[in-house]
Design a protein around this motif. Structure first.
Motif, PDB file in Angstrom:
ATOM      1  N   ALA A   1       0.414  -1.105   0.401  1.00 32.34           N
ATOM      2  CA  ALA A   1       0.138  -0.152  -0.169  1.00 32.34           C
ATOM      3  C   ALA A   1       1.251   0.806  -0.270  1.00 32.34           C
ATOM      4  O   ALA A   1       0.368   2.172  -0.684  1.00 32.34           O
ATOM      5  N   ILE A   2       2.022   1.206   0.516  1.00 31.42           N
ATOM      6  CA  ILE A   2       2.601   2.064   0.814  1.00 31.42           C
ATOM      7  C   ILE A   2       3.387   2.873  -0.624  1.00 31.42           C
ATOM      8  O   ILE A   2       3.935   3.725  -0.476  1.00 31.42           O
ATOM      9  N   VAL A   3       3.908   1.102  -1.127  1.00 32.76           N
ATOM     10  CA  VAL A   3       4.838   2.192  -2.219  1.00 32.76           C
ATOM     11  C   VAL A   3       3.861   2.741  -3.291  1.00 32.76           C
ATOM     12  O   VAL A   3       4.355   2.949  -3.784  1.00 32.76           O
ATOM     13  N   GLY A   4       3.325   1.095  -2.860  1.00 32.28           N
ATOM     14  CA  GLY A   4       2.138   1.700  -4.523  1.00 32.28           C
ATOM     15  C   GLY A   4       1.505   3.517  -4.082  1.00 32.28           C
ATOM     16  O   GLY A   4       1.250   4.368  -5.483  1.00 32.28           O
ATOM     17  N   ARG A   5       1.550   3.645  -3.062  1.00 32.57           N
ATOM     18  CA  ARG A   5       1.027   5.340  -3.209  1.00 32.57           C
ATOM     19  C   ARG A   5       2.052   6.068  -3.442  1.00 32.57           C
ATOM     20  O   ARG A   5       1.747   7.077  -3.644  1.00 32.57           O
ATOM     21  N   THR A   6       3.362   6.163  -2.983  1.00 32.78           N
ATOM     22  CA  THR A   6       4.044   6.917  -3.245  1.00 32.78           C
ATOM     23  C   THR A   6       5.314   6.980  -4.110  1.00 32.78           C
ATOM     24  O   THR A   6       5.626   7.961  -5.050  1.00 32.78           O
ATOM     25  N   PHE A   7       4.756   5.897  -5.375  1.00 28.76           N
ATOM     26  CA  PHE A   7       5.081   5.597  -6.481  1.00 28.76           C
ATOM     27  C   PHE A   7       3.946   5.968  -7.565  1.00 28.76           C
ATOM     28  O   PHE A   7       4.582   6.101  -8.861  1.00 28.76           O
ATOM     29  N   GLN A   8       2.779   5.982  -6.980  1.00 25.25           N
ATOM     30  CA  GLN A   8       1.721   6.029  -8.310  1.00 25.25           C
ATOM     31  C   GLN A   8       1.604   7.205  -8.829  1.00 25.25           C
ATOM     32  O   GLN A   8       2.093   8.928  -7.739  1.00 25.25           O
ATOM     33  N   GLY A   9       1.651   7.588  -9.889  1.00 24.15           N
ATOM     34  CA  GLY A   9       1.957   8.881 -10.595  1.00 24.15           C
ATOM     35  C   GLY A   9       3.135   9.168 -11.090  1.00 24.15           C
ATOM     36  O   GLY A   9       3.418  10.364 -11.875  1.00 24.15           O
TER      37      GLY A   9
ATOM     38  N   ALA B   1      13.082   9.933  -4.500  1.00 23.78           N
ATOM     39  CA  ALA B   1      12.570  10.795  -3.344  1.00 23.78           C
ATOM     40  C   ALA B   1      10.970  10.218  -2.925  1.00 23.78           C
ATOM     41  O   ALA B   1      11.414  10.108  -1.272  1.00 23.78           O
ATOM     42  N   ALA B   2      10.774   9.169  -4.098  1.00 22.62           N
ATOM     43  CA  ALA B   2       9.327   8.294  -3.334  1.00 22.62           C
ATOM     44  C   ALA B   2       9.680   7.432  -2.669  1.00 22.62           C
ATOM     45  O   ALA B   2       9.357   7.033  -1.403  1.00 22.62           O
ATOM     46  N   ALA B   3      10.953   7.176  -2.915  1.00 25.51           N
ATOM     47  CA  ALA B   3      11.249   5.658  -1.772  1.00 25.51           C
ATOM     48  C   ALA B   3      11.884   5.957  -1.127  1.00 25.51           C
ATOM     49  O   ALA B   3      11.718   5.769   0.154  1.00 25.51           O
ATOM     50  N   ASP B   4      12.313   7.405  -0.518  1.00 26.58           N
ATOM     51  CA  ASP B   4      12.208   7.942   1.198  1.00 26.58           C
ATOM     52  C   ASP B   4      11.154   8.532   2.048  1.00 26.58           C
ATOM     53  O   ASP B   4      11.187   7.947   2.925  1.00 26.58           O
ATOM     54  N   VAL B   5       9.330   8.814   0.520  1.00 25.30           N
ATOM     55  CA  VAL B   5       8.777   8.992   1.766  1.00 25.30           C
ATOM     56  C   VAL B   5       8.384   7.335   2.141  1.00 25.30           C
ATOM     57  O   VAL B   5       7.711   7.242   3.687  1.00 25.30           O
ATOM     58  N   ALA B   6       8.774   6.366   0.854  1.00 25.24           N
ATOM     59  CA  ALA B   6       8.336   5.012   1.366  1.00 25.24           C
ATOM     60  C   ALA B   6       9.212   4.938   3.341  1.00 25.24           C
ATOM     61  O   ALA B   6       8.539   3.742   3.803  1.00 25.24           O
ATOM     62  N   GLN B   7      10.023   4.807   2.775  1.00 26.74           N
ATOM     63  CA  GLN B   7      11.165   4.384   4.267  1.00 26.74           C
ATOM     64  C   GLN B   7      10.604   5.478   5.300  1.00 26.74           C
ATOM     65  O   GLN B   7      10.612   4.762   6.108  1.00 26.74           O
ATOM     66  N   ASP B   8       9.915   6.735   5.549  1.00 27.99           N
ATOM     67  CA  ASP B   8      10.308   7.766   6.375  1.00 27.99           C
ATOM     68  C   ASP B   8       8.287   6.694   7.060  1.00 27.99           C
ATOM     69  O   ASP B   8       8.340   6.722   8.240  1.00 27.99           O
ATOM     70  N   THR B   9       7.820   6.426   6.333  1.00 27.62           N
ATOM     71  CA  THR B   9       6.402   5.847   6.676  1.00 27.62           C
ATOM     72  C   THR B   9       6.427   4.204   7.297  1.00 27.62           C
ATOM     73  O   THR B   9       6.229   4.048   8.268  1.00 27.62           O
ATOM     74  N   LEU B  10       7.645   3.395   6.756  1.00 30.72           N
ATOM     75  CA  LEU B  10       7.372   1.962   6.799  1.00 30.72           C
ATOM     76  C   LEU B  10       8.794   1.648   7.735  1.00 30.72           C
ATOM     77  O   LEU B  10       8.107   0.640   8.610  1.00 30.72           O
ATOM     78  N   GLY B  11       9.339   2.668   8.151  1.00 29.72           N
ATOM     79  CA  GLY B  11      10.218   2.230   8.996  1.00 29.72           C
ATOM     80  C   GLY B  11      11.954   1.529   8.670  1.00 29.72           C
ATOM     81  O   GLY B  11      12.441   0.825   9.331  1.00 29.72           O
ATOM     82  N   LEU B  12      11.813   0.822   7.420  1.00 31.90           N
ATOM     83  CA  LEU B  12      12.414  -0.317   7.161  1.00 31.90           C
ATOM     84  C   LEU B  12      13.233   0.797   5.998  1.00 31.90           C
ATOM     85  O   LEU B  12      12.692   1.401   5.034  1.00 31.90           O
ATOM     86  N   PRO B  13      14.276   0.057   4.989  1.00 29.03           N
ATOM     87  CA  PRO B  13      14.757   0.913   4.095  1.00 29.03           C
ATOM     88  C   PRO B  13      13.750   0.553   3.132  1.00 29.03           C
ATOM     89  O   PRO B  13      14.027  -1.065   3.087  1.00 29.03           O
ATOM     90  N   VAL B  14      14.140   0.823   1.785  1.00 27.56           N
ATOM     91  CA  VAL B  14      13.202   1.184   1.047  1.00 27.56           C
ATOM     92  C   VAL B  14      14.309   1.443  -0.257  1.00 27.56           C
ATOM     93  O   VAL B  14      15.199   2.032  -0.713  1.00 27.56           O
ATOM     94  N   ASN B  15      14.996   0.445  -1.076  1.00 23.45           N
ATOM     95  CA  ASN B  15      15.883   0.080  -1.830  1.00 23.45           C
ATOM     96  C   ASN B  15      15.070  -0.060  -3.531  1.00 23.45           C
ATOM     97  O   ASN B  15      15.125  -0.856  -3.812  1.00 23.45           O
ATOM     98  N   PRO B  16      15.314   0.969  -4.198  1.00 20.34           N
ATOM     99  CA  PRO B  16      14.750   1.044  -5.711  1.00 20.34           C
ATOM    100  C   PRO B  16      16.318   0.580  -6.547  1.00 20.34           C
ATOM    101  O   PRO B  16      17.349   0.726  -6.233  1.00 20.34           O
ATOM    102  N   THR B  17      15.590   0.005  -7.666  1.00 25.93           N
ATOM    103  CA  THR B  17      16.019  -0.216  -8.377  1.00 25.93           C
ATOM    104  C   THR B  17      15.440  -0.265 -10.093  1.00 25.93           C
ATOM    105  O   THR B  17      14.167  -0.656 -10.142  1.00 25.93           O
ATOM    106  N   VAL B  18      15.870   1.013 -10.512  1.00 21.54           N
ATOM    107  CA  VAL B  18      15.227   0.911 -12.248  1.00 21.54           C
ATOM    108  C   VAL B  18      15.564   0.448 -13.584  1.00 21.54           C
ATOM    109  O   VAL B  18      16.855   0.158 -12.959  1.00 21.54           O
ATOM    110  N   ARG B  19      14.699  -0.161 -13.603  1.00 24.02           N
ATOM    111  CA  ARG B  19      15.000  -1.206 -14.931  1.00 24.02           C
ATOM    112  C   ARG B  19      14.124  -0.430 -16.450  1.00 24.02           C
ATOM    113  O   ARG B  19      13.176  -0.724 -16.418  1.00 24.02           O
ATOM    114  N   SER B  20      14.530  -0.152 -17.580  1.00 22.75           N
ATOM    115  CA  SER B  20      13.926   0.364 -18.861  1.00 22.75           C
ATOM    116  C   SER B  20      13.163  -0.926 -19.016  1.00 22.75           C
ATOM    117  O   SER B  20      13.242  -2.511 -18.812  1.00 22.75           O
ATOM    118  N   ARG B  21      12.610  -1.026 -19.441  1.00 30.79           N
ATOM    119  CA  ARG B  21      11.423  -2.015 -20.754  1.00 30.79           C
ATOM    120  C   ARG B  21      12.434  -3.063 -20.940  1.00 30.79           C
ATOM    121  O   ARG B  21      12.255  -3.717 -20.663  1.00 30.79           O
TER     122      ARG B  21
END
Length: 195
Positions: A96-104, A147-167
């Protein structure tokens, strides 16, 4: 100060209660001072004390005193603990948190959680995860992703480690990280519009 029941899952007494339970049950091995939790959720200490006492009386939380501090933790031995953890995770946890912070975010095709957190969520045994690994497929600005990962991390209290891959990278079978992710449990948080 009584908050209304959470819109997402109105079976909880209040948003405060849902946030408190979520924090403690998603960090099952940790213990927190009540004053820290009241501050974290922006709730008056008197309100937190009432919510905590109800949950302690119901056996869903354990408390103990250390000096003048009241320490709280999830009652993981409660008969409802496993089901409650699952319910809280689905409604207020990483998906829910990752979905909300990365949405849009511009350029995002889809978002997934993988690694140990996804494995536990899907029922694979192991210790509680220490972080949340997030795969973003598309071509978003990296600054927006972090920035989205930082918001999710603050909310969850767990490190959020993003990886980006193109299609194209995600479909490249020779990419070692892609092979590793595709071979591990994956939880889709934001599906691709084509899915």
């Amino acid at each position: 100060m009584r908050s209304k029941a959470p819109d997402l899952l109105p079976l909880f007494r209040s948003q405060h209660q849902a946030e408190l339970l979520t924090w403690l049950y998603l960090h099952p091995t940790a213990e927190y001072p009540m004053t820290e939790l009241a501050t974290r959720f922006g709730v008056p200490l008197s309100t937190t004390q009432r919510e905590v006492q109800r949950l302690v009386d119901a056996g869903l939380l354990r408390d103990r005193s250390i000096g003048r501090s009241r320490m709280l933790r999830a009652a993981t031995d409660h008969p409802a603990a496993e089901a409650l953890t699952r319910l809280l995770t689905i409604s207020f946890g990483p998906p829910a948190i990752v979905g909300r912070t990365f949405q849009g975010l511009a350029g995002v095709d889809s978002v997934h959680i993988y690694g140990s957190w996804a494995a536990r969520y899907l029922g694979h045994p192991g210790p509680p995860p220490n972080d949340v690994d997030v795969l973003v497929i598309g071509s978003p600005a990296r600054a927006d992703v972090y920035a989205a990962a930082d918001v999710a991390q603050d909310t969850l209290g767990l490190p959020v480690n993003p990886t980006v891959r193109s299609r194209a990278q995600w479909q490249d079978a020779s990419d070692a990280l892609v092979q590793q992710i595709q071979a591990s449990p994956i939880v889709t948080v934001i599906p691709s519009p084509a899915e």
